[in-house]
Scaffold this active site. Sequence first.
Site, short mmCIF file in Angstrom:
data_model
loop_
_atom_site.label_atom_id
_atom_site.label_comp_id
_atom_site.label_asym_id
_atom_site.label_seq_id
_atom_site.Cartn_x
_atom_site.Cartn_y
_atom_site.Cartn_z
CG HIS A 140 61.64 58.02 29.85
ND1 HIS A 140 60.69 56.97 28.62
CD2 HIS A 140 60.28 57.82 30.97
CE1 HIS A 140 59.56 56.06 28.98
NE2 HIS A 140 59.89 56.97 30.39
CG ASP A 196 48.94 55.76 49.54
OD1 ASP A 196 48.19 54.62 49.21
OD2 ASP A 196 49.47 57.32 49.79
CB SER A 239 56.79 57.64 32.55
OG SER A 239 57.93 55.98 32.81
#
Length: 349
Positions: free
Chosen positions: A170, A292, A307
């Site tokens: 992004h 997880d 990210s």
Amino acid sequence: MRRSMRIITLVLAMLSVVLLIASLNENSAKSVNAVSQPERQVYVSGEAFGIKLYTNGVIVVGTQAVETNGKKVNPAKNAGIAVGDIIISINNINVYSSNEVSELLNDNNGLPYKIKLKRDGRYKTFVLKPAYCEREGSYKAGMWVRDSTAGIGTITYYDKKSGIFASLGHQVNDVDTKEIMPMLKGEAVAATVSKVQKASSGNMGSLNCDFRDETIGRLLENSEYGLYGAYSHISDNVRPVAVASKRMVKKGGAKILSTIDGGKPKLYDIEITRISFLKSMGEKNIVFKITDKELIKKTGGIVQGMSGSPIIQNNRFVGAVTHVIVNNPQKGYAVFAETMLEKSDSFVE
């Protein structure tokens, strides 16, 4: 009549043979093409890195009232200047740093300034008249500006075909204006994760990193699909993985590759719960949740700095983490790997 029938039969038989040969040739060509087109591979990373980004122009991040003659006035706001504007020049002098802006605006005796700026992709010119600040005994423009930013993220992949690395998935936005940072130049540096601030519902966690004196590469573009650059070297921790097309991505089990401590990148289990092929979804085409237990225990889910973490499914690179769902940090969004590759390929076309 019989002879005519024999001739027609012979022609049809010959036509059948021709069509059969053409079909065999076409299948053979397809087979050759399939062999000659190897699967696209990239080297997925999952390592944290440091971002040093310098803007193309100077961003207005705030305006401020100045007290003069017993009342408060806001010179920048009165001139029509707004938060998020990018200052290009002052009195026809191009500016590239906040220091240059400060020097030009502070060196005045109350005369007006011609400010050229960029807003929503268009150039505009305003006249700003400074106000005399009695408390400081000087003229003030009444605005705050920024010319650079620093942060952390995760390297998604290195592509030896193009010499490009991709990260984040992004764009990088200014922390105050929330607008995309107009990048002039920048660099990516190696970083070591020193601490994790856990995420919880409504509270975004983060990775804390120490920058190392080791440049990874030169930044090229701050795009809606990630931060891209030309790399100078590749880490020893990367691994080659075939790239999946958008249609190969399926609901179900997958893994993210991320670094949440000072060690190497590690794979953690996730489940892809929704897939959208709409272009309007941009960097949110994939919805997933963390399954997880180790990762949830250490981070609470997805935190800032993760990210760009690559997503692997069926031994293929399918996407990269982009956003967290703040009210449920164990859920997040991802962009397709194919989308990121299309962007990085554009630098060498």
